[in-house]
Design a protein around this motif. Structure first.
Motif, PDB file in Angstrom:
ATOM      1  N   GLU A 380       0.849  -1.194   0.000  1.00  0.00           N
ATOM      2  CA  GLU A 380       0.000   0.000   0.000  1.00  0.00           C
ATOM      3  C   GLU A 380       0.880   1.238   0.000  1.00  0.00           C
ATOM      4  OE1 GLU A 380      -3.352   2.220   2.810  1.00  0.00           O
ATOM      5  OE2 GLU A 380      -2.888   0.081   3.099  1.00  0.00           O
ATOM      6  N   THR A 404       4.411  -3.133   3.019  1.00  0.00           N
ATOM      7  CA  THR A 404       4.094  -4.463   2.492  1.00  0.00           C
ATOM      8  C   THR A 404       4.389  -5.522   3.536  1.00  0.00           C
ATOM      9  OG1 THR A 404       4.593  -6.076   0.764  1.00  0.00           O
ATOM     10  CG2 THR A 404       6.393  -4.658   1.460  1.00  0.00           C
ATOM     11  N   ASP A 465      -3.283   3.736  -2.534  1.00  0.00           N
ATOM     12  CA  ASP A 465      -3.361   2.757  -3.614  1.00  0.00           C
ATOM     13  C   ASP A 465      -2.627   1.473  -3.211  1.00  0.00           C
ATOM     14  OD1 ASP A 465      -4.719   4.589  -5.089  1.00  0.00           O
ATOM     15  OD2 ASP A 465      -3.063   5.073  -6.458  1.00  0.00           O
ATOM     16  N   ARG A 466      -3.196   0.361  -3.606  1.00  0.00           N
ATOM     17  CA  ARG A 466      -2.547  -0.937  -3.383  1.00  0.00           C
ATOM     18  C   ARG A 466      -1.991  -1.404  -4.735  1.00  0.00           C
ATOM     19  NH1 ARG A 466      -2.263  -4.608   0.601  1.00  0.00           N
ATOM     20  NH2 ARG A 466      -2.134  -6.847   0.077  1.00  0.00           N
TER      21      ARG A 466
END
Length: 515
Positions: A380, A404, A465-466
């Protein structure tokens, strides 16, 4: 074997049925494949005993050789096989589309665009197992150099006219099957084992009946029990209930059923030939039905996004061989020269790297295996800091901070690639871990943002955002160009000699004649 596959096999044993290794189908399946189930004579791999072949699962063509030691009967089998397979192969040759490619102008040496033909579709041959693929190559090798009566009227045992042509196509299919991801010639066991993990070994997965017993066992039955029954169950006469058509035959069938029937055929007894045909069909029909059952299972999976690109390369391969045949070129040589062999090896290595990358990008389950191996990460975005390169024309080089749970194998300056919606990839490089520990890291974007001083909208991920990053390239390239065969260096045998054995002479027996 990846950790994901090991876990899947353990779960298959616990659950009693195969576990998925993929969420999409990673190979092309034709709407009208040609299924070919061959059978060979025990002790002589090059002597065909029979085959079921066709595109209609309800009405296959049965071919049988009542006495494999009779060379004329073997040639009759090959001629009938050619009359069945060649119309199917040729059926795709004349429906073409125009593609623009760049070729070298012989006068200027520059690349110029030209329009060339590309077959709109291509044939696909499916056999039960990997041994069937090798048998197709063996048949191709044994047929493509045969002399016909038209070529040499005095040749002993002339081959029917279409047999050498079938040999050339079988050789091409066999060579293409060695290219990772190619789909002109496919073994059903390999297709199923790529998409499901069973509770048995890879060697046991080569038995199509046992493999299907794990993937789709009877209601309430453990896959191991169903697989054992498929491998070993016999009737009251001692014959296998599920002959594998390997393409070798079962010894009990050879000794108790086939040998007496051939003795009656040799003695000229009436009805002996029909008896042999019925016996051959009894050994082939279970494998034939199993192949079509496997096709049904695979068609239930959605096709991967990049499968069509690999099939297009198969279409190019088919079109190129069509052109060589129509131009009257000689059959494929017995042995490749050093340059051709190196080119094949290089292209297959590149195809393997491309296949590994494309399967991971198409399939989150495959990508999970790469993440466990430290070859990819999903994280992310927690922050983005705008930065620029140093030089006369500063370019945007944003620093993206990620969080992560993965453990990628990163080193300072290591390359990363982010898949984009348009199929391209955005390059980046690893900068450092954050002070929050190994779960936080910083990467620098190095491309994919346009040519302006300001990144194009959507080209830089935003906080929250991933995103997925890989440590492998999404479109691996091949190695350096190789010289022409006439420029082969002396360290590799030098240029091919002008007085070498012509490629169209009969092929001597070598170790490759035996499976």
């Amino acid at each position: 074997m990846s950790l994901i596959e090991v876990l899947a096999r353990m779960e298959a044993v616990a659950a009693g049925r195969a576990q998925p290794l993929a969420t999409v189908r990673h190979r092309h399946l034709s709407e009208r494949p040609l299924v070919f189930v061959p059978l060979t004579t025990a002790g002589e791999a090059g002597a065909p005993l029979g085959a079921l072949v066709g595109t209609d699962r309800e009405k296959p063509l049965l071919l049988a050789v009542p006495q494999p030691r009779d060379r004329d009967l073997r040639f009759a089998f090959l001629a009938e096989l050619a009359e069945t397979v060649l119309p199917y192969v040729d059926g795709y040759a004349d429906t073409v589309e125009l593609e623009e490619r760049k070729e070298t102008d012989p006068e200027t040496g520059k690349k110029v665009p030209v329009e060339v033909e590309l077959c709109a579709d291509a044939p696909q041959v499916i056999v039960p197992s990997a041994a069937g693929v090798e048998y197709v190559r063996l048949l191709g090798r044994s047929m493509r150099f045969r002399r016909t009566a038209e070529q040499e009227p005095d040749t002993p045992h002339p081959a029917p006219p279409h047999v050498p042509l079938l040999g050339r196509w079988f050789t091409h299919f066999g060579e293409r099957a060695r290219v990772p991801g190619a789909s002109l010639l496919l073994p059903m066991t390999g297709l199923l084992a790529r998409h499901w993990a069973t509770g048995q070994s890879n060697l046991e997965d080569q038995h199509l009946g046992a493999l299907l017993a794990w993937i789709d066992p009877p209601e309430g039955e453990h896959g191991a029990t169903a697989a054992e029954r498929a491998e070993t169950a016999r009737d009251a006469a001692g014959q296998l209930l599920c002959p594998p058509a390997g393409p070798a035959t079962d010894p009990a069938f050879d000794n108790k059923r086939l040998a007496p029937a051939m003795a009656r055929y040799d003695a000229g007894l009436p009805g002996a030939e029909d008896e042999i045909r019925d016996l051959v069909e009894s050994q082939l029909r279970p494998a034939w039905d199993a192949v079509w059952r496997g096709i049904d299972l695979l068609r239930a999976l959605p096709e991967g996004a990049r499968v069509a690109d690999r099939w297009k390369r198969d279409r190019w391969s088919y079109t190129s061989h069509r052109d060589r045949v129509r131009a009257g070129e000689p059959p494929q040589p017995k042995r490749d020269d050093a340059i051709t062999a190196a080119q094949k090896l290089s292209s297959r290595e590149t195809a393997q790297a491309q296949l590994d990358a494309q399967e991971a990008l198409d399939d989150p389950l495959v990508m999970a295996a790469r993440r466990l191996a430290g070859e990819a990460l999903v994280g992310e975005v927690t922050g983005v800091e705008m930065a620029y390169s140093q030089g006369k024309r500063p370019m945007p080089r944003p620093l993206v901070t990620l969080w992560t749970d993965d453990r990628p194998q990163l080193t300072e300056g290591g390359k990363l690639y982010r898949p984009l919606p348009d199929g391209k990839s955005q390059p980046a490089e690893f900068v450092a871990y954050t002070t929050d520990g190994p779960s936080g890291l910083v990467v620098r974007l190095t491309g994919g943002m346009g040519r302006g001083k300001t990144p194009e909208p959507g080209s830089v991920p935003e906080p929250g955002d991933r995103v997925c990053w890989t440590l492998f390239e999404h479109q691996p390239r091949g190695g350096p160009e190789l010289p022409d065969p006439e420029d082969t260096p002396w360290t590799h045998g030098g240029p091919p000699a002008a007085d070498t054995l012509p490629v169209d002479l009969p092929d001597p027996v070598t170790a490759e004649d035996f499976l």
